[in-house]
Each structure stands twice: as structure tokens, then as C-alpha cells.
Design a protein around this motif. Structure first.
Motif, short mmCIF file in Angstrom:
data_model
loop_
_atom_site.label_atom_id
_atom_site.label_comp_id
_atom_site.label_asym_id
_atom_site.label_seq_id
_atom_site.Cartn_x
_atom_site.Cartn_y
_atom_site.Cartn_z
N ASP A 130 1.82 9.49 -4.33
CA ASP A 130 3.13 10.05 -4.64
C ASP A 130 3.20 10.48 -6.10
OD1 ASP A 130 3.57 7.68 -6.08
OD2 ASP A 130 4.95 6.87 -4.61
N ASP A 131 4.27 11.19 -6.43
CA ASP A 131 4.44 11.70 -7.79
C ASP A 131 4.54 10.59 -8.82
OD1 ASP A 131 4.36 14.32 -6.92
OD2 ASP A 131 6.53 14.54 -6.82
N ALA A 132 5.15 9.46 -8.44
CA ALA A 132 5.30 8.35 -9.40
C ALA A 132 3.93 7.83 -9.84
CB ALA A 132 6.14 7.24 -8.79
N LEU A 133 3.00 7.70 -8.91
CA LEU A 133 1.65 7.26 -9.25
C LEU A 133 0.98 8.28 -10.16
CD1 LEU A 133 -1.01 5.64 -9.00
CD2 LEU A 133 -1.40 6.83 -6.83
N ALA A 134 1.00 9.53 -9.77
CA ALA A 134 0.35 10.57 -10.57
C ALA A 134 0.95 10.65 -11.98
CB ALA A 134 0.47 11.92 -9.87
N ARG A 135 2.27 10.56 -12.08
CA ARG A 135 2.92 10.61 -13.41
C ARG A 135 2.53 9.41 -14.26
NH1 ARG A 135 7.39 12.09 -10.43
NH2 ARG A 135 8.27 10.02 -10.67
N PHE A 179 -4.31 3.19 -2.60
CA PHE A 179 -3.50 2.88 -3.78
C PHE A 179 -2.37 1.94 -3.38
CE2 PHE A 179 -5.52 6.92 -4.70
CZ PHE A 179 -6.06 6.65 -5.95
N PHE A 180 -1.98 1.11 -4.34
CA PHE A 180 -0.97 0.10 -4.12
C PHE A 180 0.07 0.17 -5.23
CE2 PHE A 180 -5.02 -1.26 -2.49
CZ PHE A 180 -4.73 -1.72 -1.22
N ARG A 181 1.30 -0.17 -4.87
CA ARG A 181 2.40 -0.21 -5.83
C ARG A 181 2.90 -1.66 -5.93
NH1 ARG A 181 6.09 3.95 -6.42
NH2 ARG A 181 5.57 4.62 -4.32
N GLY A 203 4.02 -1.06 -11.43
CA GLY A 203 2.71 -0.49 -11.72
C GLY A 203 1.95 -0.16 -10.45
N PHE A 204 0.72 0.31 -10.65
CA PHE A 204 -0.12 0.77 -9.56
C PHE A 204 -1.56 0.34 -9.79
CE2 PHE A 204 3.33 3.74 -10.24
CZ PHE A 204 3.84 3.95 -8.97
N PRO A 250 0.84 -1.21 0.00
CA PRO A 250 0.00 0.00 0.00
C PRO A 250 0.87 1.25 0.00
CG PRO A 250 -0.03 -1.05 2.16
CD PRO A 250 0.75 -1.95 1.25
N LEU A 251 0.37 2.29 -0.64
CA LEU A 251 1.05 3.58 -0.59
C LEU A 251 0.53 4.33 0.62
CD1 LEU A 251 0.84 4.70 -4.34
CD2 LEU A 251 2.81 3.80 -3.13
#
Length: 145
Positions: free
Chosen positions: A13-18, A37-39, A48-49, A8-9
Motif C-alpha cells: 500500500d501507499d503507506a508502506l511505500a511512503r 510485508f507486515f504492518r 511501522g513495517f 500481513p498486508l
């Protein structure tokens, strides 16, 4: 798949949004409450997410994205399986989603097409349904029980 971590996040974070932005997926409501959200990652970094939105027995599967360099390796299915397991543990009985491009992928994973008008109020009132996803997006549902 060996060596992958589904986590879980703590926050968006920016990586998810990007990643979502690059895939053309909605990001306007990421910071709203009621979203998890999960990574998926491994030793090479992020893969991925995926996200789950809502509370109760009906929840929304959303924001599924596999980074371009990691596609076509089965990671999308792994993300869906992990998200479903997490939702099931939290008492979710049905997952709902909207998609413009991945209906076949989700059909292969047990999601069935439904009429948008049949969505429960808790799903139909989400930003995904009311404003972020176009009316042309396919509405799919999966029973987790």
C-alpha cells in the motif's frame, strides 16, 4: 506491548511505500513476487513495517521501518521479533539482511556480520543484493533454528 497488532498486508500500500521512501529504503521491487510485508499498528495508527523476501530455508529480512513519531519505543525490536516468528513458522532457518545504518541494532538482536560472497545463491541473486543496496551495506545473518 499492549494493544499492538502485527498483520500481513494483502498488497503493497501507499503507506508502506511512503514510509520506506522517507527512510531512504528501496521501493523499486516492492511489487515483485515472493515478498510478504507486515504492518505493526495500534489504536493510534500505523507504527511501522517489515518484509520477508524469498522462499525456502534462507530468506531476506527487508524494509524494516518505524514511523518517525513512533521511534525509540521498542517497536523496531517488536517488528523484528514478529517477522522472525512468521519466517520460522514458514520453515525459514536463516534470515539475511543488508543495512547501511542499523548494524548495531541488528547485532543486538542476534544477527552476525558475514561476507557478502558467502550468501546463498537465493539471497545473493535478489535485487537487494545485486542492484538496490550499495556494496558498502553490511551483510548480516541470523540462524533461527
Amino acid at each position: 506491548m499492549k494493544g499492538v497488532i502485527f498483520a500481513p498486508l494483502d498488497s503493497v500500500d501507499d503507506a508502506l511505500a511512503r514510509a520506506l521512501d522517507a527512510a531512504g529504503l528501496p521501493t523499486d521491487d516492492l511489487h515483485e513476487p515472493g515478498r510478504a510485508f507486515f504492518r505493526l499498528s495500534d489504536d493510534a495508527g500505523a507504527i511501522g513495517f517489515v518484509g520477508i523476501e524469498g522462499i525456502g530455508v534462507d530468506r531476506l529480512l527487508r524494509s524494516l521501518v518505524v514511523l518517525p513519531r513512533r521511534r525509540r519505543q521498542g517497536f523496531g525490536a517488536l517488528l523484528v521479533n514478529h517477522a522472525e516468528a512468521s519466517a520460522r513458522q514458514d520453515g525459514t532457518e536463516r534470515l539475511h539482511l543488508l543495512t547501511q545504518t542499523s548494524s548495531d541494532f541488528f547485532h543486538a538482536h542476534g544477527y552476525r556480520r558475514a561476507e557478502r560472497s558467502s550468501a546463498p545463491a537465493s539471497i545473493g541473486s535478489t535485487a537487494q543484493f545485486t542492484s538496490l543496496c550499495p556494496a558498502s551495506a553490511a551483510y548480516l545473518v541470523k540462524d533461527l533454528a
